[in-house]
Motif scaffolding. Structure first.
Motif, PDB file in Angstrom:
ATOM      1  N   VAL A 157      -4.891  10.539 -15.307  1.00 27.06           N
ATOM      2  CA  VAL A 157      -5.748  10.965 -14.204  1.00 27.06           C
ATOM      3  C   VAL A 157      -6.008   9.752 -13.323  1.00 27.06           C
ATOM      4  CG1 VAL A 157      -7.986  11.911 -13.538  1.00 27.06           C
ATOM      5  CG2 VAL A 157      -6.825  12.770 -15.585  1.00 27.06           C
ATOM      6  N   TYR A 158      -5.637   9.851 -12.053  1.00 24.32           N
ATOM      7  CA  TYR A 158      -5.758   8.720 -11.119  1.00 24.32           C
ATOM      8  C   TYR A 158      -7.119   8.755 -10.448  1.00 24.32           C
ATOM      9  CZ  TYR A 158      -0.815   8.318 -12.015  1.00 24.32           C
ATOM     10  OH  TYR A 158       0.392   8.181 -12.638  1.00 24.32           O
ATOM     11  N   ASN A 159      -7.751   7.610 -10.410  1.00 27.93           N
ATOM     12  CA  ASN A 159      -9.126   7.514  -9.931  1.00 27.93           C
ATOM     13  C   ASN A 159      -9.179   7.197  -8.445  1.00 27.93           C
ATOM     14  OD1 ASN A 159     -10.054   7.870 -12.617  1.00 27.93           O
ATOM     15  ND2 ASN A 159      -9.777   5.684 -13.014  1.00 27.93           N
ATOM     16  N   GLY A 160      -9.982   7.985  -7.708  1.00 32.27           N
ATOM     17  CA  GLY A 160     -10.206   7.730  -6.296  1.00 32.27           C
ATOM     18  C   GLY A 160      -9.005   8.084  -5.442  1.00 32.27           C
ATOM     19  N   GLU A 161      -9.088   7.719  -4.171  1.00 26.80           N
ATOM     20  CA  GLU A 161      -8.000   7.975  -3.234  1.00 26.80           C
ATOM     21  C   GLU A 161      -6.932   6.889  -3.350  1.00 26.80           C
ATOM     22  OE1 GLU A 161      -7.719  10.603  -1.274  1.00 26.80           O
ATOM     23  OE2 GLU A 161      -9.604  11.430  -2.034  1.00 26.80           O
ATOM     24  N   ALA A 162      -5.703   7.266  -3.047  1.00 25.08           N
ATOM     25  CA  ALA A 162      -4.599   6.302  -3.060  1.00 25.08           C
ATOM     26  C   ALA A 162      -4.579   5.563  -1.722  1.00 25.08           C
ATOM     27  CB  ALA A 162      -3.281   7.012  -3.309  1.00 25.08           C
ATOM     28  N   ASN A 163      -5.593   4.729  -1.515  1.00 27.33           N
ATOM     29  CA  ASN A 163      -5.716   4.026  -0.233  1.00 27.33           C
ATOM     30  C   ASN A 163      -5.926   2.525  -0.414  1.00 27.33           C
ATOM     31  OD1 ASN A 163      -8.287   3.979  -1.268  1.00 27.33           O
ATOM     32  ND2 ASN A 163      -9.236   5.152   0.397  1.00 27.33           N
ATOM     33  N   GLN A 164      -5.594   2.027  -1.600  1.00 31.89           N
ATOM     34  CA  GLN A 164      -5.814   0.616  -1.880  1.00 31.89           C
ATOM     35  C   GLN A 164      -4.682  -0.249  -1.315  1.00 31.89           C
ATOM     36  OE1 GLN A 164      -8.637  -0.542  -3.754  1.00 31.89           O
ATOM     37  NE2 GLN A 164      -9.248   1.561  -3.299  1.00 31.89           N
ATOM     38  N   ASN A 165      -5.061  -1.359  -0.681  1.00 31.25           N
ATOM     39  CA  ASN A 165      -4.097  -2.391  -0.292  1.00 31.25           C
ATOM     40  C   ASN A 165      -4.065  -3.430  -1.403  1.00 31.25           C
ATOM     41  OD1 ASN A 165      -3.496  -1.288   2.267  1.00 31.25           O
ATOM     42  ND2 ASN A 165      -5.353  -2.191   3.119  1.00 31.25           N
ATOM     43  N   VAL A 166      -2.942  -3.526  -2.105  1.00 33.35           N
ATOM     44  CA  VAL A 166      -2.839  -4.428  -3.254  1.00 33.35           C
ATOM     45  C   VAL A 166      -2.278  -5.767  -2.784  1.00 33.35           C
ATOM     46  CG1 VAL A 166      -1.926  -4.736  -5.577  1.00 33.35           C
ATOM     47  CG2 VAL A 166      -2.433  -2.431  -4.728  1.00 33.35           C
ATOM     48  N   ALA A 167      -3.005  -6.835  -3.065  1.00 27.24           N
ATOM     49  CA  ALA A 167      -2.570  -8.169  -2.637  1.00 27.24           C
ATOM     50  C   ALA A 167      -1.317  -8.592  -3.398  1.00 27.24           C
ATOM     51  CB  ALA A 167      -3.686  -9.184  -2.863  1.00 27.24           C
ATOM     52  N   VAL A 168      -0.399  -9.225  -2.678  1.00 25.11           N
ATOM     53  CA  VAL A 168       0.821  -9.776  -3.268  1.00 25.11           C
ATOM     54  C   VAL A 168       0.633 -11.285  -3.387  1.00 25.11           C
ATOM     55  CG1 VAL A 168       3.322 -10.000  -3.073  1.00 25.11           C
ATOM     56  CG2 VAL A 168       2.175  -7.960  -2.172  1.00 25.11           C
ATOM     57  N   ALA A 169       0.704 -11.805  -4.603  1.00 22.89           N
ATOM     58  CA  ALA A 169       0.423 -13.224  -4.844  1.00 22.89           C
ATOM     59  C   ALA A 169       1.714 -14.024  -4.940  1.00 22.89           C
ATOM     60  CB  ALA A 169      -0.390 -13.388  -6.126  1.00 22.89           C
ATOM     61  N   PHE A 170       1.749 -15.160  -4.239  1.00 18.85           N
ATOM     62  CA  PHE A 170       2.873 -16.096  -4.299  1.00 18.85           C
ATOM     63  C   PHE A 170       2.363 -17.423  -4.860  1.00 18.85           C
ATOM     64  CE2 PHE A 170       4.357 -13.015  -1.236  1.00 18.85           C
ATOM     65  CZ  PHE A 170       5.727 -12.951  -1.449  1.00 18.85           C
ATOM     66  N   PRO A 171       2.125 -17.497  -6.170  1.00 19.74           N
ATOM     67  CA  PRO A 171       1.567 -18.740  -6.732  1.00 19.74           C
ATOM     68  C   PRO A 171       2.566 -19.887  -6.634  1.00 19.74           C
ATOM     69  CG  PRO A 171       2.266 -17.260  -8.486  1.00 19.74           C
ATOM     70  CD  PRO A 171       2.391 -16.481  -7.207  1.00 19.74           C
ATOM     71  N   THR A 204       0.846  -1.183   0.000  1.00 20.66           N
ATOM     72  CA  THR A 204       0.000   0.000   0.000  1.00 20.66           C
ATOM     73  C   THR A 204       0.885   1.238   0.000  1.00 20.66           C
ATOM     74  OG1 THR A 204      -1.896   1.020   1.118  1.00 20.66           O
ATOM     75  CG2 THR A 204      -0.147   0.164   2.515  1.00 20.66           C
ATOM     76  N   PRO A 205       0.429   2.407  -0.500  1.00 22.72           N
ATOM     77  CA  PRO A 205      -0.898   2.673  -1.063  1.00 22.72           C
ATOM     78  C   PRO A 205      -0.888   2.589  -2.589  1.00 22.72           C
ATOM     79  CG  PRO A 205       0.206   4.739  -0.687  1.00 22.72           C
ATOM     80  CD  PRO A 205       1.175   3.662  -0.280  1.00 22.72           C
ATOM     81  N   SER A 206      -2.089   2.554  -3.164  1.00 23.33           N
ATOM     82  CA  SER A 206      -2.245   2.556  -4.606  1.00 23.33           C
ATOM     83  C   SER A 206      -3.639   3.057  -4.952  1.00 23.33           C
ATOM     84  CB  SER A 206      -2.051   1.141  -5.165  1.00 23.33           C
ATOM     85  OG  SER A 206      -2.309   1.098  -6.555  1.00 23.33           O
ATOM     86  N   HIS A 207      -3.763   3.683  -6.118  1.00 24.58           N
ATOM     87  CA  HIS A 207      -5.087   3.988  -6.661  1.00 24.58           C
ATOM     88  C   HIS A 207      -5.682   2.717  -7.249  1.00 24.58           C
ATOM     89  CE1 HIS A 207      -4.882   8.444  -6.425  1.00 24.58           C
ATOM     90  NE2 HIS A 207      -3.580   8.253  -6.616  1.00 24.58           N
ATOM     91  N   ALA A 208      -6.987   2.701  -7.387  1.00 24.03           N
ATOM     92  CA  ALA A 208      -7.657   1.533  -7.949  1.00 24.03           C
ATOM     93  C   ALA A 208      -7.443   1.431  -9.448  1.00 24.03           C
ATOM     94  CB  ALA A 208      -9.153   1.578  -7.639  1.00 24.03           C
ATOM     95  N   SER A 209      -7.375   2.575 -10.146  1.00 29.31           N
ATOM     96  CA  SER A 209      -7.198   2.593 -11.594  1.00 29.31           C
ATOM     97  C   SER A 209      -6.838   4.014 -12.021  1.00 29.31           C
ATOM     98  CB  SER A 209      -8.483   2.141 -12.311  1.00 29.31           C
ATOM     99  OG  SER A 209      -9.548   3.050 -12.038  1.00 29.31           O
ATOM    100  N   ALA A 210      -6.624   4.186 -13.326  1.00 27.74           N
ATOM    101  CA  ALA A 210      -6.316   5.512 -13.862  1.00 27.74           C
ATOM    102  C   ALA A 210      -6.771   5.577 -15.309  1.00 27.74           C
ATOM    103  CB  ALA A 210      -4.822   5.805 -13.757  1.00 27.74           C
ATOM    104  N   SER A 211      -6.907   6.808 -15.822  1.00 32.87           N
ATOM    105  CA  SER A 211      -7.294   7.040 -17.214  1.00 32.87           C
ATOM    106  C   SER A 211      -6.213   7.861 -17.897  1.00 32.87           C
ATOM    107  CB  SER A 211      -8.635   7.780 -17.284  1.00 32.87           C
ATOM    108  OG  SER A 211      -9.652   7.046 -16.628  1.00 32.87           O
TER     109      SER A 211
END
Length: 541
Positions: free
Chosen positions: A257-271, A241-248
């Motif tokens: 243009v970054y969408n929403g607040e930069a408050n996203q917790n991005v999951a880290v995957a260990f496949p 964290t942090p991250s925006h959900a998306s951008a245009s």
């Protein structure tokens, strides 16, 4: 007479004029038809994907920002006497070409070094706008595709290329004009190019495209340091964290243009991670942010290494540049001193025919010491007991040669409920194989040599390149690793009945450990190896 001559001459002149006009008209029409039909061709040459040559704020000795190799290092205590050290480095190829450009083959040669390749099957799109900003054409290509021609009229054009590192591309909104065209709400790995090219008739027009990452990526690797005993037991709910959900992104001004607040917790995957591994590597984690991020935080809900469990364990203050790719390596290390056991070193040859047994000398057979030579039939159990010194952080038994099975009893508990049989025998000549690799492969099958095959052995004298390794961490958790080839890495193994290895009661402090090595006789029988452990010691750093 003169009048008649004039009339005839006038007629001839008119015919010549008409013929000239017809030829001129046809020529003009042919040129116009040629232009309209798009006979001029532009070949798209995808050079690769670049990352920005931007600093993350690290300073060189001269005080200038380092644009070549930004490294951030931070160590955090994991438990008493152990640390987890995070090293964050940029993942940019050497000699990366700066900027994005379209042009000649010379530009292609300059830009062809220092880029990452798109994987086969990944799509990218190319859009074309004329000098007025009006939409002309669009085409989609696969990364590996070589037929990448676009038919256009002669003139100067603006080219847009983009990809999201997927097998399809998102649609463009407002595509009819460069002033309105945009990509909306992109949460995938956005890559982008914009450039101009003058398209000339009668020549090969090459558009060199170097896509550029718009979002950051972090690949996280957790590993146990060489010489440290223990494995990775749990990786639960890791996030960055942090991250925006998306951008245009708008094509006219290349603005994001970054969408929403930069408050996203991005999951880290260990496949593919399995408990008991020495290494765990994530897929790239995407962060969407608008400027140098001076406070990204990696957090684990639970992280277990070497039998030690930490909840809500985190690294913070990671400096992340937009569009950059990073490697984040987490190294687990304990502050220790080494203790060792006496070696395991015996090798008994076959007697009689395959399936009969082995000739044993001066060894315990079926709990009775035999001076020998003694013909031990297949199925007999030979054994040797050693004392393993107290080791606070567990023990490793490195086996450098093996023929062809064993079991190990530690303080009264076998590490497995049956013999660890590595060999594949012909019917009736030995016991069934009981252990293989966690990926489903086995010794003696699928091109993997038998465990005893010539060249598979490690070096017992120098104690290097172990063939089999038994790892017992401080909590008594047992894991087994093996090589598939002479110079291969140690890979995790499992019992073929899918039953886990047994936990043992490993002793640290001042107490020693009783270890009994047993082997079931199956023709020639032998083993070479050493055991070593780690006790609490002073940290050097």
């Amino acid at each position: 007479m003169i009048s008649q001559f004039y009339q005839k001459s006038k007629g001839k002149v008119m015919m010549a004029v008409v013929a000239f006009l017809c030829l001129t008209s046809y020529s003009c029409k042919e040129t116009q038809d040629s232009i309209v039909s798009g006979d001029t061709v532009v070949k798209v040459n995808l050079l690769g994907v670049a990352t920005p040559a931007s600093s993350n704020g690290a300073k060189t000795k001269a005080g200038a920002a380092s644009h070549q190799q930004d490294v951030q290092v931070s160590s955090v205590p994991f438990a008493k006497g152990s640390t987890l050290t995070a090293t964050l480095t940029t993942d940019a190829p050497a000699n990366q070409a700066n900027g994005l450009r379209a042009g000649t083959s010379r530009a292609a040669a300059a830009a062809s070094t220092g880029t990452f390749n798109l994987a086969n099957g990944v799509k990218y799109a190319v859009l074309v706008y004329d000098s007025n900003g009006d939409f002309v054409s669009t085409k989609e290509f696969n990364a590996e595709e070589t037929n990448t021609e676009i038919a256009l009229n002669a003139g100067t054009y603006t080219f847009i290329a983009y990809s999201t590192n997927e097998t399809s591309v998102p649609s463009v909104e407002g595509v009819g004009s460069l002033s309105t065209a945009s990509l909306k709400d992109i949460s995938a790995d956005l890559m982008y190019f914009k450039g101009e090219l003058e398209v000339k008739p009668g020549v090969t027009n090459t558009l060199n495209v170097t896509l550029k990452h718009q979002y950051s990526q972090i690949t996280t690797k957790i590993f146990v340091a060489e010489g440290t005993i223990g494995t990775i037991g749990q990786i639960v709910a890791p996030t960055i964290t942090p991250s925006h959900a998306s951008a245009s992104l708008t094509f006219a001004d290349n603005k994001i243009v970054y969408n929403g607040e930069a408050n996203q917790n991005v999951a880290v995957a260990f496949p593919g991670f399995t408990p008991g591994s020495l290494v765990a590597t994530s897929t790239p984690t995407l962060l969407i942010h608008d400027e140098l991020l001076k406070g990204a935080t990696l957090t684990f809900g639970t992280l277990e290494i070497g039998g030690v469990v930490n909840n809500n364990f985190s690294f913070d203050k990671l400096n992340i540049v937009p569009g950059q790719r990073y490697n984040l390596n987490l190294e687990y290390k304990v502050c220790t001193g080494e203790v060792v056991t006496s070696g395991m070193n015996w090798n008994f040859p076959i007697y009689g025919n395959p399936g009969d047994g082995a000739v044993i000398r001066n060894f315990i057979v079926n709990d009775v010491f035999q001076v020998g030579p003694f013909n031990a039939a297949n199925g007999s159990i030979i054994s040797s007991e050693i004392t393993a010194p107290a080791a606070d952080y567990g023990f490793v038994f490195n086996i450098y040669s093996l023929d062809n099975s064993f079991n190990m009893n530690v303080n009264g508990v076998n590490i497995a409920n049956q013999e660890l049989q590595f060999e594949v025998f012909e019917a009736g000549l030995g016991t069934a194989q009981t252990i293989g690799f966690t990926d489903g492969t086995r010794h003696g099958a699928g091109g993997i040599p038998q465990v005893w095959a010539k060249g598979m052995e490690g070096n017992y004298t120098t104690q290097t390149n172990p063939l089999i390794q038994v790892n017992i961490d401080q909590a008594g958790y047992v894991t087994v690793f093996g090589r598939k080839s002479a110079d291969g890495e140690l890979l995790p193994m499992k019992m073929l009945d899918n039953k886990p290895f047994n936990n043992v009661n490993w002793k640290g402090g001042a107490e020693s450990n009783s270890v009994k090595i047993t082997q079931r006789v199956d023709n020639a029988t032998g083993i070479q190896g050493f055991g070593k452990g780690l006790k609490k010691g002073a940290c050097k750093n």
